[in-house]
Design a protein around this motif. Structure first.
Motif, PDB file in Angstrom:
ATOM      1  N   THR A 182       0.896  -1.430   0.011  1.00 17.10           N
ATOM      2  CA  THR A 182       0.087  -0.032  -0.011  1.00 17.10           C
ATOM      3  C   THR A 182       1.057   1.293  -0.071  1.00 17.10           C
ATOM      4  OG1 THR A 182      -1.637  -1.086   1.265  1.00 17.10           O
ATOM      5  CG2 THR A 182      -1.848   1.276   1.155  1.00 17.10           C
ATOM      6  N   SER A 183       1.881   1.436   1.020  1.00 21.60           N
ATOM      7  CA  SER A 183       2.668   2.468   0.976  1.00 21.60           C
ATOM      8  C   SER A 183       3.415   2.553  -0.194  1.00 21.60           C
ATOM      9  CB  SER A 183       3.744   2.449   2.149  1.00 21.60           C
ATOM     10  OG  SER A 183       3.111   2.099   3.271  1.00 21.60           O
ATOM     11  N   THR A 184       3.928   1.312  -1.102  1.00 20.87           N
ATOM     12  CA  THR A 184       4.540   1.701  -2.415  1.00 20.87           C
ATOM     13  C   THR A 184       3.743   2.071  -3.460  1.00 20.87           C
ATOM     14  OG1 THR A 184       6.058  -0.484  -1.657  1.00 20.87           O
ATOM     15  CG2 THR A 184       5.694   0.142  -4.207  1.00 20.87           C
ATOM     16  N   ALA A 185       2.487   1.775  -3.215  1.00 21.24           N
ATOM     17  CA  ALA A 185       1.670   2.494  -4.237  1.00 21.24           C
ATOM     18  C   ALA A 185       1.412   3.975  -4.139  1.00 21.24           C
ATOM     19  CB  ALA A 185       0.074   1.786  -4.171  1.00 21.24           C
ATOM     20  N   ILE A 186       1.257   4.357  -2.687  1.00 20.30           N
ATOM     21  CA  ILE A 186       1.148   5.704  -2.413  1.00 20.30           C
ATOM     22  C   ILE A 186       2.313   6.415  -2.990  1.00 20.30           C
ATOM     23  CG2 ILE A 186       0.930   7.377  -0.692  1.00 20.30           C
ATOM     24  CD1 ILE A 186      -0.668   5.485   0.911  1.00 20.30           C
ATOM     25  N   TYR A 187       3.661   5.979  -2.559  1.00 21.65           N
ATOM     26  CA  TYR A 187       4.798   6.462  -3.093  1.00 21.65           C
ATOM     27  C   TYR A 187       4.942   6.548  -4.588  1.00 21.65           C
ATOM     28  CZ  TYR A 187       9.760   6.473  -4.068  1.00 21.65           C
ATOM     29  OH  TYR A 187      11.128   6.986  -4.595  1.00 21.65           O
ATOM     30  N   GLY A 188       4.383   5.643  -5.322  1.00 20.67           N
ATOM     31  CA  GLY A 188       4.341   5.491  -6.806  1.00 20.67           C
ATOM     32  C   GLY A 188       3.269   6.607  -7.262  1.00 20.67           C
ATOM     33  N   GLY A 189       2.220   6.609  -6.614  1.00 17.01           N
ATOM     34  CA  GLY A 189       1.285   7.742  -7.078  1.00 17.01           C
ATOM     35  C   GLY A 189       1.684   9.012  -7.028  1.00 17.01           C
ATOM     36  N   ILE A 190       2.497   9.456  -5.752  1.00 16.67           N
ATOM     37  CA  ILE A 190       3.168  10.808  -5.564  1.00 16.67           C
ATOM     38  C   ILE A 190       4.297  11.085  -6.890  1.00 16.67           C
ATOM     39  CG2 ILE A 190       4.640  12.057  -4.273  1.00 16.67           C
ATOM     40  CD1 ILE A 190       3.293  10.756  -1.902  1.00 16.67           C
ATOM     41  N   GLY A 191       5.024  10.042  -7.097  1.00 12.61           N
ATOM     42  CA  GLY A 191       5.799   9.916  -7.941  1.00 12.61           C
ATOM     43  C   GLY A 191       5.241  10.286  -9.247  1.00 12.61           C
ATOM     44  N   ALA A 192       4.256   9.634  -9.570  1.00  5.41           N
ATOM     45  CA  ALA A 192       3.336   9.920 -11.016  1.00  5.41           C
ATOM     46  C   ALA A 192       3.005  11.562 -11.137  1.00  5.41           C
ATOM     47  CB  ALA A 192       2.306   8.853 -10.934  1.00  5.41           C
ATOM     48  N   VAL A 193       2.622  11.798  -9.892  1.00  2.59           N
ATOM     49  CA  VAL A 193       2.028  13.359  -9.961  1.00  2.59           C
ATOM     50  C   VAL A 193       3.278  14.184 -10.246  1.00  2.59           C
ATOM     51  CG1 VAL A 193       0.870  15.209  -8.657  1.00  2.59           C
ATOM     52  CG2 VAL A 193       0.167  13.042  -8.483  1.00  2.59           C
ATOM     53  N   ILE A 194       4.213  13.976  -9.634  1.00  2.60           N
ATOM     54  CA  ILE A 194       5.402  14.896  -9.764  1.00  2.60           C
ATOM     55  C   ILE A 194       5.849  14.734 -11.121  1.00  2.60           C
ATOM     56  CG2 ILE A 194       7.831  15.142  -9.166  1.00  2.60           C
ATOM     57  CD1 ILE A 194       7.250  14.158  -6.329  1.00  2.60           C
ATOM     58  N   PHE A 195       6.093  13.609 -11.967  1.00  2.00           N
ATOM     59  CA  PHE A 195       6.712  13.548 -13.335  1.00  2.00           C
ATOM     60  C   PHE A 195       5.738  13.973 -14.200  1.00  2.00           C
ATOM     61  CE2 PHE A 195       9.101  10.051 -11.369  1.00  2.00           C
ATOM     62  CZ  PHE A 195      10.459  10.874 -11.278  1.00  2.00           C
ATOM     63  N   SER A 196       4.371  14.037 -13.877  1.00  2.61           N
ATOM     64  CA  SER A 196       3.352  14.636 -14.819  1.00  2.61           C
ATOM     65  C   SER A 196       3.485  16.259 -14.586  1.00  2.61           C
ATOM     66  CB  SER A 196       1.636  14.272 -14.224  1.00  2.61           C
ATOM     67  OG  SER A 196       1.563  12.791 -14.349  1.00  2.61           O
ATOM     68  N   GLY A 197       3.765  16.768 -13.539  1.00  2.00           N
ATOM     69  CA  GLY A 197       3.951  18.065 -13.328  1.00  2.00           C
ATOM     70  C   GLY A 197       5.230  18.497 -14.078  1.00  2.00           C
ATOM     71  N   TYR A 198       6.249  17.577 -14.232  1.00  4.11           N
ATOM     72  CA  TYR A 198       7.632  17.931 -14.954  1.00  4.11           C
ATOM     73  C   TYR A 198       7.209  18.165 -16.341  1.00  4.11           C
ATOM     74  CZ  TYR A 198      11.370  18.576 -11.782  1.00  4.11           C
ATOM     75  OH  TYR A 198      12.216  18.933 -10.731  1.00  4.11           O
ATOM     76  N   ILE A 199       6.081  17.105 -16.995  1.00  2.00           N
ATOM     77  CA  ILE A 199       5.811  17.169 -18.296  1.00  2.00           C
ATOM     78  C   ILE A 199       5.375  18.633 -18.874  1.00  2.00           C
ATOM     79  CG2 ILE A 199       4.264  16.240 -19.982  1.00  2.00           C
ATOM     80  CD1 ILE A 199       4.614  13.518 -18.685  1.00  2.00           C
ATOM     81  N   VAL A 200       4.404  19.054 -17.656  1.00  2.00           N
ATOM     82  CA  VAL A 200       3.819  20.577 -18.120  1.00  2.00           C
ATOM     83  C   VAL A 200       4.875  21.585 -17.973  1.00  2.00           C
ATOM     84  CG1 VAL A 200       2.151  22.140 -17.327  1.00  2.00           C
ATOM     85  CG2 VAL A 200       1.629  19.698 -17.154  1.00  2.00           C
TER      86      VAL A 200
END
Length: 242
Positions: A182-200
């Protein structure tokens, strides 16, 4: 007279319709569009090379076995792209040296991506690929639209850098104190948000701030954003599946 005014209005409307952001002159707008096409051309070549190399790594088991069985070689391929970033930045305008370094950089990352995909169920890899493509296309289209409306995303730079550094520290700690699924999934979700922000953020830089001779570096930044987003989504789906 009226026909000439109508023609002038139509021509002006056509020019403004393709303007990247308000206040950009026609000549500068044309140069910037040419630069953007060049960057996306290089980026497309990188993604095709990554797809081909990753597919070979997955479909040809001896390559995967070699990388998995030789931890020293795998670590070398893992850290070599970080080393290559420096000469890639310094010699980004030296042709054809810049393309040679870029090819080595892309090849090394492609092999590590291939190993990650080889250790994952094919269905999950396909889902991650589709999700990543959808996110990248959506965010890129949104950034171009928002830029045309006068929006600016330069303020995201410090926020994303701080978030990425915190994410890196959390990942380093996780090496010694593994998290649950569960914690790994949350960690990954935060990472996905960060890299999505970097694309913008990096797409906004592509439209407004990268100089015309930085096409190699611009493609590298976008390539890393897409690759990291794919690997993060792959990690999330793999954790959810487990």
């Amino acid at each position: 007279m009226h026909g000439f005014e109508k023609l002038s209005t139509t021509s002006k409307g056509d020019i403004e319709e393709g303007t990247l952001y308000p206040g950009l002159g026609y000549g500068e707008n044309q140069l910037r569009w040419g630069f953007i096409r060049k960057v996306y051309g290089i980026l497309a070549a990188q993604l095709v090379l990554t797809t081909v190399v990753s597919s070979i790594t997955v479909l040809y088991p001896p390559v995967t076995d070699l990388l998995k069985g030789n931890s020293g070689l795998f670590l070398f391929l893992l850290f070599l792209p970080l080393i290559l970033l420096w000469p890639l930045y310094v010699y980004q305008q030296k042709h054809p040296l810049n393309l040679i370094i870029l090819g080595l950089f892309t090849m090394c990352l492609s092999l590590t991506v291939g190993v990650s995909c080889a250790n994952t169920d094919g269905r999950i890899v396909l889902e991650a690929l589709i999700l990543t493509s959808a996110v990248v296309v959506s965010l890129t289209g949104y950034t171009f639209w928002a830029s045309k409306k006068g929006k600016d995303f330069s303020y995201l730079g410090p926020i994303l850098f701080t978030s990425l550094f915190t994410l890196f520290l959390a990942g380093f700690i996780q090496m010694f104190f593994p998290l649950g699924s569960t914690s790994t999934a949350i960690y990954g979700g935060i990472g996905a948000v960060i890299f999505s922000g970097y694309i913008v953020y990096d797409t906004d830089n592509l439209i407004k701030r990268f100089t015309y001779d930085e096409h190699i570096w611009a493609s590298v930044t976008l390539y890393l954003d897409i690759l990291n987003l794919f690997l993060t989504i792959l990690r999330i789906l793999r954790s959810s599946d487990n």
